[in-house]
Each structure stands twice: as C-alpha cells, then as structure tokens.
Design a protein around this motif. Structure first.
Motif: not given
Length: 392
Positions: A380-392
């Motif tokens: 989760v982006d701590p600023t925007t709250g956007v959910i995204a896949d975990i970066a590898k």
C-alpha cells in the motif's frame, strides 16, 4: 383364477426386490464418495511495518499575509489610469495608478515662480543691508534706518524659506498623482473606476498583500506555553529545533514545506488562558492563501518506531476501531485497536497490532472472524493509499 395370477405376483415381487437392492447399492456408493470442499475465499492482505513516528499536536490556525497595505491616494484628483492586471503579482515601486496632474503641475510652476521672486527680493535686501552697514559708522544713516535694513533682510530670508517649502510641497503633491507599489506582492480587485474623482477620504483603490512568506497564527494553552518557556529558561539552547512544523490544508493535503516559529505574544488572553503564536512558511507558488483555516501540525523530532496500518483496513464498530488479521493458519481474527494520528493514508497504531501482522485490505465483506482464507499479500502506498503488487 388365483393360479393364473400367481406368476404375475411373483414377477412384481422380484422387481421390487431388485429395485430395493439397487437403491441400497447406490446409497452405499454415495456415502463412500468423498464430499467436495467449498473453495476458500480469497482476500488481499498487507503486512504491518513499524516506522519512526514523532509526538504530534495539531492546532486550528488561520493564515495571514506577511505584509498588507491598502492602496489609497494622498491627494484629490481624477483617476486616469491603472497599470496592472487585477489579481496579478506586482513588484516593489511598480507604477499602479495615475491621477490627472494638470492642476498640480500648475501649482508647481507657481511655486517655482514665487521662490524666484522671493530669492530676488532677498538678494536686494542683502545688498541694501551691506551698504547700510558700510556707511553707518560715518553717520550717513541713523541706527533706526540700519535696524530697518536688518529687519528687511531677515524678512526676505524667511520669505525665501517659506517659498522653498511651498515648492517642495508642490513637488510632493505632484509625485502623489503617481501611486507605486510599496512592496512586492499580489494586488486584488480595483475598487474605483477610471474617471472617478478620488482622494484621501474616498477609501482604498486596491489591496496589496505579500504572501511569500505567509504567516500562520494559532493559540496554545497557557500551561503548554509555560512548559515551552521552562525548557528554554537557561538560554543555552534558545535556537534548539526539537520539533518540526507542517501544515494541513483545507482539502486535507499536507503542504510540501516546513515552517518556523517566529513570534509568541507577550501576554495571556484574559478569560481564554491562551497565548497567540505565529509560524512562518515559505510560499513561492502562492498555494497558501491569506484567510484560510488550516491545521498546524507540531511534531517532535524524537521518533519512536510504531506500527502503521492502512486506513482502508480499519473498520468502525460498536466497540470501536478494529481490523481483520490473517494468522499463521490462514484463519481470520478480529483485533480491536487503539489508534493515534493519521499520516497520509496510514494510521499510527498505539496498541492491537505489531510489525509482521497481516491485515485484510480487500475482501473484507466476504469473510468474518474464524473463516479460513486464501491470502494474497500486496503493498500500500503510504501517501496515496493505492494498493499495488509487491515490488520484486
């Protein structure tokens, strides 16, 4: 008759026995077949991490221009021109307004002529006095005549000084017909139309504000103010910066820039028990408009590692705020939380969660406490709250 029907009865009995045997075999086969398990509901989880967080106090505050001036005219006349666009930025000493200066030009010319006349008379009086002083010792003029020449010389000099002052006033009045910006800033709406007769009593022509930097005024309790003074009572660390100042704007966004405390009032507000303080923020883009109600955040520089949970994971119920946690057995557990302040899209967790816990952020409506789930971990982006896949 009975003998003829006997074979038929025997046939019916045999068919019933066969049907019964088939039913028993089918039932046994159904009991022995394994039952198909229902699929586990899929949910998205976020793994809690601890981040350094400082102590924060927030105050309701109001913004104010660091400089403000009402543009008025010092002399009376017809407004003939303006040299700016309303709402634009103007520079210090930029020409803003012009008044009709014809009458002031005439007054200046008259004052110049009057000064020249008085200077000529003063020169004549000076020469007369010099001749009188030269012949007085021989007795060619009386003392009373000499005194008269001295008085005329003094009067002529005074007349020159008066004419010089009148000329300076005429020059000053003429300069007032052109109105310049006293400082750089943003100028507002023009309040007098071109062609109007304006003067010192006609009110302001426009308002000029300097908004870079901009002031933020707020109040603190007297006890907090005394504690602040005590922490700096020895004077050895008066410039210490053990806190940072930030600003939350009315649209709940955090202003990108730190402020500094520049003023504290010298008295306690009677009946309120508060002290007014002022912070200053650089405002090069003009995002902070004077007159806004904002939230001033004061955060201590001493940090403590605390868990942060996404706001989207928090549920509000009768018992307060809670989250659904997926344990090591992929079972859902409800946790009651004690939450602190909000940091962009995250909430500070004071109790109820630790680093490493997995909280459900998607699929909350499909599960309840005790359910076994299939969990997919995401970021989760701590600023925007956007959910995204975990970066590898």
């Amino acid at each position: 008759m009975l003998q003829q029907s006997h074979p038929r009865i025997i046939k019916i009995i045999k068919q019933g026995v066969v049907f019964t045997l088939l039913s028993s075999i089918l039932a046994c086969s159904q009991e022995s077949a394994p039952a198909t398990a229902a699929p586990k509901p899929a949910v998205t989880v976020y793994r809690i991490a601890a981040e350094p967080v400082g102590f924060v106090r927030d105050f309701v505050a109001r913004t104010q221009a660091s400089q403000q001036a009402s543009i008025v005219t010092r002399v009376e006349g017809e407004l003939v021109a303006k040299h700016f666009v309303e709402g634009s930025n103007v520079e210090k000493d930029q020409l803003l307004f012009e008044l009709d200066d014809s009458s002031y030009q005439a007054s200046l010319a008259q004052a110049q002529a009057e000064l020249e006349s008085k200077q000529s008379a003063a020169e004549r009086a000076k020469r007369n006095l010099a001749r009188g002083e030269e012949v007085a010792p021989q007795g060619f003029i009386s003392q009373s005549d000499l005194d008269k020449l001295i008085a005329e010389d003094l009067q002529a000099k005074a007349a020159v000084s008066s004419a010089q002052a009148a000329l300076e006033k005429a020059e000053l009045n003429l300069s007032y017909t052109k109105i310049h910006a006293p400082f750089s800033g943003q100028i507002g709406k023009v309040l007098q139309d071109i062609g109007n007769i304006v003067g010192p009593n006609a009110g302001e022509l426009a308002n000029l504000q300097a908004t870079n930097p901009v002031y933020v005024n707020f109040q603190i309790d007297e006890s907090e103010y005394i504690t602040y003074l005590q922490s700096r009572a020895d004077g050895s660390d008066a410039q210490r910066t053990d806190y940072t100042l930030s600003l939350k704007l009315p649209n709940n966004t955090i202003y990108q820039g730190q402020g500094e405390l520049v003023f504290a009032d010298t008295k306690i507000e009677a009946g309120m028990g508060t002290v007014e303080l002022r912070a200053q923020f650089n405002n090069p883009q003009g995002l902070i408009v004077p007159g806004l109600y904002v939230t001033l955040l004061i955060e201590g520089t001493a940090k403590q590692a605390l868990p942060l949970v996404p706001q989207i994971a928090v549920q509000l119920g009768q018992q307060g705020e809670s989250v659904l946690v997926v344990d090591t057995n992929n079972k859902v557990v409800q946790r009651q939380l004690s939450l602190g302040r909000q940091v962009n899209a995250m909430r500070v967790v004071e109790s109820g969660l630790v680093a490493g816990d997995r909280v459900i952020i998607e699929g909350l409506q499909k599960v309840r406490a005790g359910s076994e789930v299939s969990a997919v971990e995401k970021d989760v982006d701590p600023t925007t709250g956007v959910i995204a896949d975990i970066a590898k």
